[in-house]
Design a protein around this motif. Structure first.
Motif, PDB file in Angstrom:
ATOM      1  N   GLY A 272      17.080 -24.070 -67.579  1.00  0.00           N
ATOM      2  CA  GLY A 272      17.242 -23.836 -66.156  1.00  0.00           C
ATOM      3  C   GLY A 272      18.550 -23.110 -65.901  1.00  0.00           C
TER       4      GLY A 272
ATOM      5  N   GLY B  25      19.441 -22.017 -62.735  1.00  0.00           N
ATOM      6  CA  GLY B  25      19.859 -22.196 -61.352  1.00  0.00           C
ATOM      7  C   GLY B  25      19.583 -20.990 -60.473  1.00  0.00           C
ATOM      8  N   SER B  26      20.203 -20.992 -59.304  1.00  0.00           N
ATOM      9  CA  SER B  26      20.008 -19.911 -58.334  1.00  0.00           C
ATOM     10  C   SER B  26      21.232 -18.996 -58.327  1.00  0.00           C
ATOM     11  CB  SER B  26      19.758 -20.492 -56.941  1.00  0.00           C
ATOM     12  OG  SER B  26      20.862 -21.299 -56.535  1.00  0.00           O
ATOM     13  N   THR B  27      21.233 -18.034 -57.423  1.00  0.00           N
ATOM     14  CA  THR B  27      22.349 -17.097 -57.285  1.00  0.00           C
ATOM     15  C   THR B  27      22.758 -17.026 -55.812  1.00  0.00           C
ATOM     16  OG1 THR B  27      20.952 -15.155 -56.895  1.00  0.00           O
ATOM     17  CG2 THR B  27      21.437 -15.719 -59.201  1.00  0.00           C
TER      18      THR B  27
ATOM     19  N   HIS C 111      15.068 -20.108 -58.101  1.00  0.00           N
ATOM     20  CA  HIS C 111      15.694 -20.768 -59.238  1.00  0.00           C
ATOM     21  C   HIS C 111      15.156 -20.144 -60.521  1.00  0.00           C
ATOM     22  CE1 HIS C 111      17.478 -24.092 -56.842  1.00  0.00           C
ATOM     23  NE2 HIS C 111      16.493 -23.724 -56.026  1.00  0.00           N
TER      24      HIS C 111
ATOM     25  N   SER D 206      12.243 -23.776 -55.257  1.00  0.00           N
ATOM     26  CA  SER D 206      12.868 -25.058 -55.575  1.00  0.00           C
ATOM     27  C   SER D 206      11.821 -26.134 -55.856  1.00  0.00           C
ATOM     28  CB  SER D 206      13.787 -25.497 -54.431  1.00  0.00           C
ATOM     29  OG  SER D 206      13.065 -25.602 -53.211  1.00  0.00           O
TER      30      SER D 206
ATOM     31  N   TYR E   5      10.534 -25.475 -59.308  1.00  0.00           N
ATOM     32  CA  TYR E   5      11.632 -25.768 -60.236  1.00  0.00           C
ATOM     33  C   TYR E   5      11.721 -27.271 -60.504  1.00  0.00           C
ATOM     34  CZ  TYR E   5      16.257 -24.656 -62.305  1.00  0.00           C
ATOM     35  OH  TYR E   5      17.325 -24.453 -63.148  1.00  0.00           O
TER      36      TYR E   5
ATOM     37  N   SER F  36      11.089 -29.116 -64.022  1.00  0.00           N
ATOM     38  CA  SER F  36      12.159 -29.927 -64.583  1.00  0.00           C
ATOM     39  C   SER F  36      11.737 -31.359 -64.883  1.00  0.00           C
ATOM     40  CB  SER F  36      13.349 -29.975 -63.609  1.00  0.00           C
ATOM     41  OG  SER F  36      13.824 -28.693 -63.299  1.00  0.00           O
TER      42      SER F  36
END
Length: 212
Positions: free
Chosen positions: A119, A121-123, A130, A144, A147, A151
Motif C-alpha cells: 500500500g 497511500g494517497s497523494t 489510494h 478508499s 483500499y 487491506s
C-alpha cells in the motif's frame, strides 16, 4: 456489462525433479489454491498465466472467456485446444468468471481477497485515490473503500462477508459519525470493477475459501 474472467490462486512456479544430471524440463508447475497445491502441466500453466496478461484490458473489463480463448488461439505459439483448457481450469477453480454488474454474492462468498504488493497511500493531488504497487512504483489506484477491502478483507471468512461488515455503519453512526451510505452490494460492485486490474497487476489474488 459482460462477464469477465480472472485467475485464482498464487503461482508457486515450476518444480523440478531430484535427478542427476539435472533435468531441464519441469516436473510440473504449482499453484497455491485454497489449502491445496495444484499441479499443472506446462500448457495448463501457460493458459492460466495468460489470464494475467494485458492489465490495460482488464482495467476496461474487456477480458472474458471468449477473448482469452481467442488470444491463446492466435498467440505466436497458438494453442488449438485453448477452449478446452480454459473450461477445465474454470471447472477446477483456477479461473473465475463473474459479472461486475450482476449478483456478486455467489462468487465473493466462495473466495477471499488476498493483498499482494504494498500500500503506497494517497497523494496531495489525489487524496481520494489510494495507490498499490511495489517499492515506489504504483500499479493500481483505488478508492478508499476498495483500499480498505484490499487491506483487511482477508481477516473475514470470505469477501462477501467482508463487504457486508464494512458496509454496516451502525456503530459508526451511534458514535456520532455520518452514515456511510454503503451496502454489501454496492461495495462488492465497487471492488468487482477494479478486481481484474488488481489481479492482473499482481496487487491482489482471489483464493477460494477452505470448507470447514
Amino acid at each position: 456489462m459482460s462477464t469477465v474472467i480472472v485467475p485464482a490462486g498464487l503461482s508457486m512456479g515450476p518444480r523440478y525433479r531430484y535427478v542427476r544430471p539435472p533435468d531441464p524440463t519441469p516436473e510440473c508447475y504449482e499453484v497455491h489454491l485454497g489449502d491445496d497445491l495444484v499441479e499443472l502441466t506446462e500448457t495448463e500453466a501457460a493458459v492460466w498465466a495468460a489470464a494475467f496478461l494485458y492489465p490495460d484490458r482488464h482495467a476496461k473489463l474487456s477480458v472474458n472467456r471468449e477473448s482469452l480463448v481467442r488470444m491463446l488461439e492466435t498467440a505466436p505459439k497458438p494453442e488449438p485446444q485453448a477452449a478446452r483448457y480454459v473450461d477445465d481450469l474454470i471447472a477446477r477453480g483456477l479461473l473465475v468468471e463473474f459479472d461486475p454488474d450482476g449478483d456478486l454474492r455467489p462468487v465473493f462468498s466462495r473466495h477471499k481477497l488476498l493483498p499482494l504488493a504494498q500500500g503506497l497511500g494517497s497523494t496531495p493531488d489525489a487524496p481520494h485515490q489510494h495507490r498499490i504497487g511495489i517499492g515506489d512504483q504504483p500499479l493500481v489506484a483505488v478508492s478508499s473503500d476498495v483500499y480498505a477491502q484490499w487491506s483487511f478483507s482477508f481477516l473475514h471468512p470470505d469477501l462477501w462477508t467482508a463487504c457486508a461488515f464494512y458496509a454496516d455503519d451502525s456503530e459508526h453512526v451511534a458514535a456520532g459519525g455520518e452514515p456511510l451510505n454503503l451496502t454489501a452490494e454496492s461495495l462488492a460492485r465497487e471492488v468487482a470493477e477494479v478486481l481484474p486490474l488488481m489481479i492482473s497487476a499482481a496487487c491482489a489474488a482471489l483464493d477460494p475459501i477452505v470448507a470447514s
